[in-house]
Design an enzyme around this catalytic site. Structure first.
Site, PDB file in Angstrom:
ATOM      1  N   GLY A  14       0.796  -1.093   0.072  1.00 30.41           N
ATOM      2  CA  GLY A  14      -0.010   0.018  -0.051  1.00 30.41           C
ATOM      3  C   GLY A  14       0.788   1.332   0.113  1.00 30.41           C
ATOM      4  N   VAL A  16       2.478   3.023   2.540  1.00 28.17           N
ATOM      5  CA  VAL A  16       3.434   3.066   3.391  1.00 28.17           C
ATOM      6  C   VAL A  16       4.521   1.880   2.906  1.00 28.17           C
ATOM      7  CG1 VAL A  16       4.450   2.570   5.594  1.00 28.17           C
ATOM      8  CG2 VAL A  16       2.285   3.670   5.248  1.00 28.17           C
ATOM      9  N   ASP A  37       2.191  -8.756  -1.220  1.00 28.48           N
ATOM     10  CA  ASP A  37       0.571  -8.189  -1.046  1.00 28.48           C
ATOM     11  C   ASP A  37      -0.338  -8.986  -1.157  1.00 28.48           C
ATOM     12  OD1 ASP A  37      -0.488  -5.027  -0.556  1.00 28.48           O
ATOM     13  OD2 ASP A  37      -1.733  -6.348  -2.071  1.00 28.48           O
ATOM     14  N   ARG A  92      -5.093   5.680  16.650  1.00 29.98           N
ATOM     15  CA  ARG A  92      -4.374   4.457  15.919  1.00 29.98           C
ATOM     16  C   ARG A  92      -4.926   3.315  16.680  1.00 29.98           C
ATOM     17  NH1 ARG A  92      -0.281   8.690  16.790  1.00 29.98           N
ATOM     18  NH2 ARG A  92       0.683   9.441  14.758  1.00 29.98           N
ATOM     19  N   ALA A 122       5.690  -1.458  11.115  1.00 33.09           N
ATOM     20  CA  ALA A 122       5.544  -0.186  10.838  1.00 33.09           C
ATOM     21  C   ALA A 122       4.007   0.154  10.389  1.00 33.09           C
ATOM     22  CB  ALA A 122       6.130   0.181   9.525  1.00 33.09           C
ATOM     23  N   PRO A 125      -1.747  -0.313  15.708  1.00 33.58           N
ATOM     24  CA  PRO A 125      -1.142   0.453  16.759  1.00 33.58           C
ATOM     25  C   PRO A 125       0.250  -0.333  16.669  1.00 33.58           C
ATOM     26  CG  PRO A 125      -3.026  -0.962  17.929  1.00 33.58           C
ATOM     27  CD  PRO A 125      -2.992  -1.060  16.172  1.00 33.58           C
ATOM     28  N   HIS A 179       3.487   5.062  20.402  1.00 29.33           N
ATOM     29  CA  HIS A 179       3.343   5.932  19.087  1.00 29.33           C
ATOM     30  C   HIS A 179       1.840   5.932  19.056  1.00 29.33           C
ATOM     31  CE1 HIS A 179       3.399   7.299  15.213  1.00 29.33           C
ATOM     32  NE2 HIS A 179       2.959   6.306  14.649  1.00 29.33           N
TER      33      HIS A 179
END
Length: 314
Positions: A14, A16, A37, A92, A122, A125, A179
């Site tokens: 995607g 990112v 993917d 998130r 990456a 959450p 994060h």
């Protein structure tokens, strides 16, 4: 002389994942990129497009597609899969159930395929999914890390750099914790060559630094980008590239990333953003800071939020 090809597998083609692939390509960080993917046509299309771009780069890079299970020779596996876009008002943490379901399917396939590299998470959450991958993989905690608060730290340094008219590389300031909404800057350890940030700010601007306003500004930056373009991709792609580069070079540089704690900071059994030294084997050591009392409270609160959400994993 090390002649081994450095291989990075990106799981999720995607925004990112493909932006990360392009960053790795442009910075010449590895010799082989592998895209995975759920939509094979999409990953094949990106691989061909990236291969065209690679033709303009120095050296040679091979960019192909694979199944996630074909991973025994992979050095770093970057998980960028997402369960779907956030809706207005969500955080998130609202991505947990859908993303965790995908990860629960992929990681066992990879372990059955013989993966023994480093997982770099990456996706959001981030801290909870990092813990989930660690549990599913059975790998040592040094081999499972998340991008964590390194992008948030970069945003903090960039924001301070603009206010102080000083290069971000000269600013020693960073974020710890989740994060997410409970992250916080560690002002007690923030300085420019030993001079406290507040002092440098006052001398340069004549004003008193509003710590709370700056922290909120940094916390909101990702959401502000998301609200305008529907995703964040280039910043996190740069984060992924930097972490991969520091692993491959064995830099022993400390970055604020999501790590599994085992007693550090008085916490164990969760993943959370802390300064960690990166080597070719992954996390070489975790740096424990002497936090101010209010920072200790914020860290414990952030850890509790992460722990409570780990309990919600399917």
């Amino acid at each position: 002389m090390n002649t081994k090809a450095r291989k990075v597998m990106i799981i999720g083609a995607g925004n990112v994942g493909t932006s990360a692939a392009y960053a790795l390509l442009n910075q010449n960080i590895c010799e082989e990129l592998l895209l995975v993917d759920i939509n094979p046509a999409r990953s094949e299309g990106h691989a061909r497009d990236l291969s065209d771009a690679a033709a303009y780069m120095p050296g040679m890079m091979t960019i192909t597609t694979r199944e996630a299970s074909d991973c025994a020779d992979v050095d770093i596996a970057v998980i960028t899969v997402s369960g779907g876009a956030l809706k207005p008002g969500q955080t998130r943490l609202d991505e947990l159930a859908s993303t965790a379901k995908i990860v629960k399917d992929i990681v066992p396939q990879m372990m059955a395929g013989g993966f023994n590299g480093i997982f770099l998470i990456a996706t959001n959450p981030c801290d909870i999914i990092t813990w989930q991958v660690w549990q599913l993989s059975g790998l040592p905690r040094s081999q499972v890390i998340g991008t964590g608060v390194w992008l948030d730290t970069t945003r903090l340094r960039r924001t301070l750099a603009q206010a102080l008219d000083i290069g971000a590389q000269s600013i020693d300031a960073f974020i710890l914790g989740e994060h997410g909404d409970t992250q916080f800057p560690v002002w007690s350890h923030s300085a420019v060559y030993g001079s406290p940030i507040a002092d440098v700010y006052h001398r340069h601007t004549g004003n008193t630094l509003d710590f709370a306003a700056l922290a909120e500004n940094v916390r909101r930056q990702g959401f502000e980008i998301y609200a305008r373009k529907g995703c964040t991709e280039y910043g996190i792609a740069g984060t992924i590239a930097e972490i991969c580069r520091n692993i491959f070079t064995g830099s022993h540089r400390a970055l604020a990333i999501s790590c599994i704690l085992d007693g550090e900071y008085g916490v164990e059994g969760i993943a959370i953003g802390v300064p960690a030294v990166l080597a070719q084997s992954g996390v070489q050591q975790i740096i424990e800071l002497n936090l101010a009392e209010d920072e200790q409270q914020k860290f414990r609160h952030s850890a509790e939020v992460i722990r409570n959400n780990i309990a919600l994993l399917p």
